[in-house]
Write an enzyme that holds these catalytic residues in place. Sequence first.
Site, mmCIF file in Angstrom:
data_model
loop_
_atom_site.group_PDB
_atom_site.id
_atom_site.type_symbol
_atom_site.label_atom_id
_atom_site.label_comp_id
_atom_site.label_asym_id
_atom_site.label_seq_id
_atom_site.Cartn_x
_atom_site.Cartn_y
_atom_site.Cartn_z
ATOM 1 N N LEU A 299 0.860 -1.174 0.000
ATOM 2 C CA LEU A 299 0.000 0.000 0.000
ATOM 3 C C LEU A 299 0.899 1.227 0.000
ATOM 4 O O LEU A 299 1.960 1.216 0.631
ATOM 5 C CB LEU A 299 -0.905 0.025 1.236
ATOM 6 C CG LEU A 299 -1.912 -1.127 1.397
ATOM 7 C CD1 LEU A 299 -2.668 -0.974 2.713
ATOM 8 C CD2 LEU A 299 -2.882 -1.190 0.227
ATOM 9 N N ASP A 300 0.479 2.280 -0.686
ATOM 10 C CA ASP A 300 1.254 3.519 -0.684
ATOM 11 C C ASP A 300 1.457 4.007 0.744
ATOM 12 O O ASP A 300 0.664 3.696 1.644
ATOM 13 C CB ASP A 300 0.542 4.599 -1.488
ATOM 14 C CG ASP A 300 0.620 4.367 -2.985
ATOM 15 O OD1 ASP A 300 1.443 3.536 -3.400
ATOM 16 O OD2 ASP A 300 -0.147 5.016 -3.722
ATOM 17 N N LEU A 301 2.497 4.810 0.935
ATOM 18 C CA LEU A 301 2.821 5.353 2.248
ATOM 19 C C LEU A 301 1.598 5.943 2.939
ATOM 20 O O LEU A 301 1.333 5.671 4.109
ATOM 21 C CB LEU A 301 3.907 6.434 2.102
ATOM 22 C CG LEU A 301 4.220 7.252 3.348
ATOM 23 C CD1 LEU A 301 5.014 6.426 4.341
ATOM 24 C CD2 LEU A 301 4.969 8.524 2.978
#
Length: 521
Positions: free
Chosen positions: A370-372
Amino acid sequence: MNNPFSYIPHPSVVAAAAEVRAYLLSHPEWNEELHHGKMFGVLIVRYPNGHEGFLAAYSGQIAGREDHDFFVPPVFDYLQEDGVFKREERRIVAINQQFEHIAHSDALRMARRALDVSRRECDEQLARAKAAYKASKEQRDGLRQASSGDDATLMGRLIAESQHQKADIRRLKSSLASIVAEKESAVHLIESQMTALDTERKHRSAVLQRWLFRNFRLTSGIGEVRSVWDIFSSAGRGVPPSGTGECCAPKLLCYALRNGLSPLHIGEFWVGDSPIGEVRNEGMFYGACQSKCAPLMQWMLKGIDVEKPLAFKTLDDDFSLTVLYEDECIIVVDKPSGLLSVPGLASDDSVEGRLSAIYPELPVRAVHRLDLSTSGILVLSKNETAYKAWQMAFANREVRKSYEAILDGVVNDDEGVIDLPLSADYVNRPRMRVDPKEGKRAVTRFKVLQRYEEQRRTLVQLYPLTGRTHQLRLHAAHTEGLGCPIEGDELYGKASESRLQLRAVELSWNNYHFRINGLKL
């Protein structure tokens, strides 16, 4: 000073940008050019007497000039008519014109046509000769069968005839090849002139580019002066891209540092239509680009107190992980926004790193990411078998996922499918772009959960049917998608302290099914 790559614009920056836009309205002769899109920037500065004001800049040129009033001058004014750049540019233009003249000349067209005709006629003549030889051979074969090979005189004559015809074909081939070679020589003579011109213009362009970047000299916050060429070389970035040094951010900062002004707040905003494939919204603020500006700004900011990028501000100590499920094969957690899935260049702190510390004897690995700034369900494996199985399931699109997102704007359709191919935007990493030619297919199904008309916000459910980088973010923001960026998306919308309003709320594969609470307005 705020970080130029990741920020929420300071109110003074927003006010200065409004003044710049008002000034642009006083120049209607620029309207058509600006309609196609251009980046502008402002820098709030403190003068030596303690007063504050702002500087303004635009990227590249307007009406072929870099030195319009109201805006800071270029870092290096290379556009003087009698200067080195313009003189050499005229030489290169002349070479280009000469190249194009030859490329479209009657001499080249007629030479190529003569070569094509010669090849066709020679091929036809050789084909007729081979057909005649084949017919003669069939006759000879018939005579051999009729005589049963008993007539030695006949056999000798047939052999001699065959040899003679083969020799005739070889001589014909040689003769025809000479004819074609003569026509090819005429074409190659003209094309060699084009090759020489092309080589010369490439060499001159490369030399001019090096000259230009060696004369683009910038100033750092500690008073050093270096050329764009040297800065890129020291950073291991190779040859600077075309236009490096002409963007707003380095222009603004260089002018301030050269003139003893203290930089306080910076911001860059877009005016006009979005470039094809990208997301650039009228009046929105964006971080400095990575390909051209990052090496320059990182060097120039030495000695200046700069905030951390918004996305990487220090995490609170209570950023703990919530374990949703665990067995002998996997661990499923609710990843908080602001924590990396796996260790990265900017930070070692990550979900994978934290769980590896808890289970030092196990090869804990994230099976997807998952993106930051994206929160929600993240699956990690505890052994190699589980890792490969889940990786294969994701690769084969067997894993079903859904996200909730709060969008900045109102989506009109209740549900639908977005099918926009994506590719990396190499000039503006880590951004992606819509790319019908080179992009990989990306498909997202969406459903509106709730509209908040007065707030101009929409809560949506997003179902990615493919797994491209930034797929949901770009499909939400792009005008051919939902046309409403996800709240807090600093790449494709507006940054905010609450960060990206995107949450992975559901994930299923085989007998596994996980569901968590979604977003709240």
